[in-house]
Design an enzyme around this catalytic site. Structure first.
Site, PDB file in Angstrom:
ATOM      1  N   LYS A  52      35.546  67.059   0.993  1.00 30.22           N
ATOM      2  CA  LYS A  52      36.285  67.532   2.648  1.00 30.22           C
ATOM      3  C   LYS A  52      36.713  68.661   2.545  1.00 30.22           C
ATOM      4  CE  LYS A  52      35.940  65.662   6.729  1.00 30.22           C
ATOM      5  NZ  LYS A  52      34.776  64.613   7.128  1.00 30.22           N
TER       6      LYS A  52
HETATM    7  P1  NAD Z   1      34.382  67.220  17.824  1.00 28.84           P
HETATM    8  O1  NAD Z   1      35.321  68.452  17.524  1.00 28.84           O
HETATM    9  O2  NAD Z   1      33.157  67.757  18.330  1.00 28.84           O
HETATM   10  O3  NAD Z   1      35.468  66.308  18.954  1.00 28.84           O
HETATM   11  C1  NAD Z   1      36.451  65.788  18.580  1.00 28.84           C
HETATM   12  C2  NAD Z   1      36.921  65.135  19.967  1.00 28.84           C
HETATM   13  O4  NAD Z   1      38.393  64.649  19.711  1.00 28.84           O
HETATM   14  C3  NAD Z   1      37.223  66.171  21.136  1.00 28.84           C
HETATM   15  O5  NAD Z   1      36.744  65.614  22.370  1.00 28.84           O
HETATM   16  C4  NAD Z   1      38.848  66.525  21.019  1.00 28.84           C
HETATM   17  O6  NAD Z   1      39.204  66.822  22.421  1.00 28.84           O
HETATM   18  C5  NAD Z   1      39.205  65.183  20.897  1.00 28.84           C
HETATM   19  N1  NAD Z   1      40.584  65.382  20.205  1.00 28.84           N
HETATM   20  C6  NAD Z   1      41.116  66.126  19.508  1.00 28.84           C
HETATM   21  N2  NAD Z   1      42.523  65.946  19.160  1.00 28.84           N
HETATM   22  C7  NAD Z   1      42.873  64.925  20.000  1.00 28.84           C
HETATM   23  C8  NAD Z   1      44.030  63.999  20.115  1.00 28.84           C
HETATM   24  N3  NAD Z   1      45.219  64.401  19.720  1.00 28.84           N
HETATM   25  N4  NAD Z   1      43.856  63.066  21.224  1.00 28.84           N
HETATM   26  C9  NAD Z   1      42.771  62.605  21.817  1.00 28.84           C
HETATM   27  N5  NAD Z   1      41.513  63.426  21.401  1.00 28.84           N
HETATM   28  C10 NAD Z   1      41.697  64.506  20.681  1.00 28.84           C
HETATM   29  O7  NAD Z   1      34.583  66.308  16.480  1.00 28.84           O
HETATM   30  P2  NAD Z   1      33.548  65.190  16.165  1.00 28.84           P
HETATM   31  O8  NAD Z   1      32.394  65.819  15.054  1.00 28.84           O
HETATM   32  O9  NAD Z   1      33.047  64.448  17.428  1.00 28.84           O
HETATM   33  O10 NAD Z   1      34.439  64.248  15.015  1.00 28.84           O
HETATM   34  C11 NAD Z   1      35.168  63.406  15.809  1.00 28.84           C
HETATM   35  C12 NAD Z   1      35.677  62.259  14.630  1.00 28.84           C
HETATM   36  O11 NAD Z   1      34.520  61.769  13.910  1.00 28.84           O
HETATM   37  C13 NAD Z   1      36.405  62.891  13.489  1.00 28.84           C
HETATM   38  O12 NAD Z   1      37.425  62.017  12.734  1.00 28.84           O
HETATM   39  C14 NAD Z   1      35.589  63.076  12.510  1.00 28.84           C
HETATM   40  O13 NAD Z   1      35.878  63.323  11.187  1.00 28.84           O
HETATM   41  C15 NAD Z   1      34.390  62.177  12.656  1.00 28.84           C
HETATM   42  N6  NAD Z   1      33.194  62.024  12.067  1.00 28.84           N
HETATM   43  C16 NAD Z   1      32.341  63.029  12.649  1.00 28.84           C
HETATM   44  C17 NAD Z   1      31.022  63.051  12.219  1.00 28.84           C
HETATM   45  C18 NAD Z   1      30.022  64.252  12.638  1.00 28.84           C
HETATM   46  O14 NAD Z   1      28.787  64.074  12.104  1.00 28.84           O
HETATM   47  N7  NAD Z   1      30.428  64.998  13.516  1.00 28.84           N
HETATM   48  C19 NAD Z   1      30.443  62.333  11.125  1.00 28.84           C
HETATM   49  C20 NAD Z   1      31.289  61.046  10.624  1.00 28.84           C
HETATM   50  C21 NAD Z   1      32.660  61.267  11.267  1.00 28.84           C
END
Ligand code: NAD
Length: 436
Positions: free
Chosen positions: A122
Site C-alpha cells: 500500500k
Molecule cells: P474514493 O476516493 O472514490 O471515495 C472516497 C469517499 O469517501 C468520497 O465520497 C469522500 O467524500 C468520502 N470521505 C472522505 N473522507 C471522509 C470523511 N472524513 N467522512 C466521510 N466521508 C469521507 O475512494 P474509494 O476508492 O471509493 O475507497 C473508499 C474506501 O474503500 C477506502 O477505505 C478504500 O481503501 C477502500 N477500498 C477501495 C477499493 C477500490 O477498488 N477503489 C478496493 C478496496 C477497498
C-alpha cells in the site's frame, strides 16, 4: 531554482495528523486476536507482524502555478511469499506511514484469503488532490512514479487505485513506468498497475468490482439469515467508487438508499435516494455538498439511522464505540478498509449486529485486479460477463468458507478470515522454509 521554494516536511511521517487512533495498532490487535485461535509457528508470527519494506520518498514537482513543491510519497511492502506485492495508491492529506503499514498488511490477508497469487502492499502521497488541477495531478503522479523507480514492477509490486486516485492516475503511472524500461519491454510492463482505463489495458468490470463484491457478500449474508433484500434499507458513508457502485447495484435489487454522506455532510431520505442521480451530482461537483434531495442531517443522526444494511465506504476508523452505541442496523458491511476500531467492533457484536469484515467484503477490487493482470500477461481481453461470473463464484465460495470457519472455530467473522489467510501463509512458509 531557489531552495526556499521547497517547504520542508515537518510532521512525523509515522503519525496520523487528525486521527485519535493509530491504524497500525488496530491491525496489530486484530492479528493478536487471530494468533489466539490459530496454531501458528512463532517465526511466522514474528515475520508477519511487520512489513518487509517501508519506502518514504520526498520528490519535488514544478506545479502549474510555477511554484516548486516537495511531496512526501510512501510505499509499504508487507509480504510477498504468495506473489508480488499488491495494493492501492492513496492521495490524501492524511496519508501516514503507519496507515500504509496497516493497509498493506490487510492486503496480504485479503489476497491470501481469496487465494490470489499476490502479496500485500500500500502507498500514497500526502496531499489533498482536490486542491490541484488535472495537470498538477499528472505531474505529481509521473514524478512520484519516477521516484519510486524499480520499487514497483509487474512481477514485484503492482499498485492500484484507492482513495483520491482513479483509472486516469493508473494510466499515467503505467505510461511513466513504461517509459523507464527498455523499448522492447514497454508492452510487457503494462501490468505494473491495475485499475487502468479499458483503452489502456484495464479490465472490463474493474471499476465496479469492489461494489459488486460487496453486493455478493450481502447476498450470501441474506441467504444465510433468510433475510429478504427487496424492500430493505441501506445507509452508505462515502460516495466514491466503492459507495456509489454498491448503492447502484443494490438499488437494482430493490434495496432503498435512505441515508448517505461524505466528507462534506450527511443526508436522509425516508423514501429513498436515486443513487444514479447522486453519482452524477458527485461527478459534477466532486462531493455531495449542496445536494438538493433529502434532508440534511448531522453525522450522529446519520449513524443512528434505522436501516437494514450499513456500508461504511469512506475512510478508516469511522465506527468507534461512540458510533457503535447508536447504530441501528442488522449488518455492517465494510466497504472501506479498517472502518471499525476494536471497541466499535466488540460493541457491535455484543449488540447482535453482524459485521462482514473489510478483507472479505471489499476484496472484489483486488480479485478483478488479478484478472486485469492476467489478461495483460496473456494479451487477452475478457468480456464483462466472464469477469462478473468469475467474481461472483469466488466471492460466494470464500464467503461460505469463512462462515464455516467461524462456526468451526466459534469465532467472529473477521477472526475466521484471518485464520484462513494465516493458515495459507503458514503452509507456504513451512514448505519453503526461512533462508538461510
Ligand atoms: P474514493 O476516493 O472514490 O471515495 C472516497 C469517499 O469517501 C468520497 O465520497 C469522500 O467524500 C468520502 N470521505 C472522505 N473522507 C471522509 C470523511 N472524513 N467522512 C466521510 N466521508 C469521507 O475512494 P474509494 O476508492 O471509493 O475507497 C473508499 C474506501 O474503500 C477506502 O477505505 C478504500 O481503501 C477502500 N477500498 C477501495 C477499493 C477500490 O477498488 N477503489 C478496493 C478496496 C477497498
Amino acid at each position: 531554482m531557489k531552495t526556499d521554494q521547497i517547504p520542508a516536511p515537518e510532521q512525523n511521517p509515522d503519525e496520523p495528523i487528525d486521527k485519535k487512533e493509530n491504524l497500525f495498532e488496530v491491525a496489530e490487535k486484530q492479528l493478536e486476536r487471530a494468533f489466539k485461535v490459530v496454531q501458528l509457528d512463532e517465526s511466522l508470527q514474528t515475520i508477519v507482524k511487520q512489513p518487509k519494506n517501508e519506502i518514504i520518498i520526498h520528490f519535488p514537482v514544478r506545479l502549474t502555478s510555477g511554484k516548486i513543491q516537495l511531496f512526501k510519497g510512501y510505499r509499504v511492502q508487507h509480504n510477498n511469499v504468495l506473489g508480488p506485492f499488491k495494493g492501492g495508491m492513496r492521495y490524501h492529506h492524511n496519508v501516514y506511514l503507519d496507515e500504509c503499514k496497516a493497509l498493506a498488511a490487510w492486503m496480504t490477508w485479503k489476497c491470501a484469503l481469496q487465494n490470489i497469487p499476490f502479496g500485500g502492499g500500500k502507498g500514497g502521497v500526502k496531499f489533498d488532490p482536490s486542491a490541484h488541477n488535472m495537470e498538477d495531478l499528472e505531474r505529481i503522479t509521473r514524478r512520484f512514479t519516477h521516484a519510486l523507480g524499480t520499487n514497483i514492477g509487474p512481477e514485484w509490486d503492482i499498485p492500484a487505485p484507492d482513495v483520491g486516485t482513479n483509472s486516469q492516475t493508473m494510466d499515467w503511472m503505467m505510461d511513466t513506468y513504461s517509459n523507464m524500461v527498455s523499448m522492447s519491454d514497454k508492452q510487457a510492463v503494462k501490468r505494473v498497475v491495475t485499475g487502468k482505463s479499458i483503452v489502456c489495458g484495464g479490465s472490463p468490470g474493474r471499476e465496479e468490482a469492489t461494489g459488486r463484491g460487496i453486493v455478493h457478500c450481502i447476498n450470501q449474508w441474506a441467504l444465510e439469515k433468510r433475510f429478504s433484500l427487496p424492500g430493505s434499507t441501506l445507509a452508505v458513508q462515502g460516495f466514491g467508487n466503492v459507495g456509489s457502485n454498491t448503492a447502484q447495484i443494490l438499488s437494482r435489487m430493490g434495496v432503498s438508499l435512505i441515508a448517505v454522506g461524505d466528507h462534506t455532510g450527511y443526508w436522509r431520505h425516508p423514501e429513498g435516494f436515486n443513487p444514479y442521480k447522486i453519482s452524477e451530482y458527485v461527478r459534477a461537483h466532486r462531493s455531495l455538498q449542496g445536494y438538493p434531495g433529502g434532508q440534511s442531517i448531522s453525522r450522529d443522526e446519520f449513524f443512528a439511522t434505522k436501516c437494514d444494511i450499513f456500508v461504511p465506504a469512506a475512510l478508516e476508523l469511522q465506527i468507534t464505540e461512540k458510533e457503535a452505541k447508536i447504530m441501528n442496523c442488522k449488518v455492517v458491511v465494510e466497504g472501506a478498509n479498517g472502518p471499525t476500531d476494536i471497541d466499535g467492533e466488540n460493541l457491535l457484536l455484543s449488540r447482535g449486529i453482524d459485521i462482514i469484515p473489510d478483507i472479505l467484503a471489499n476484496s472484489g477490487g483486488v480479485i478483478v485486479s488479478y484478472y486485469e493482470w492476467l489478461q495483460n500477461k496473456r494479451s487477452e481481453t475478457w468480456d464483462i460477463e466472464d469477469v462478473r461470473s468469475r467474481l461472483e463464484t469466488r466471492m460466494s465460495s470464500t464467503y461460505q468458507l469463512v462462515s464455516e470457519k467461524a462456526r468451526f472455530l466459534k469465532v467472529d467473522t473477521r477472526t475466521a478470515c484471518y485464520a484462513i489467510a494465516l493458515e495459507r501463509l503458514q503452509q507456504v512458509y513451512t514448505r519453503r522454509g526461512i533462508w538461510p
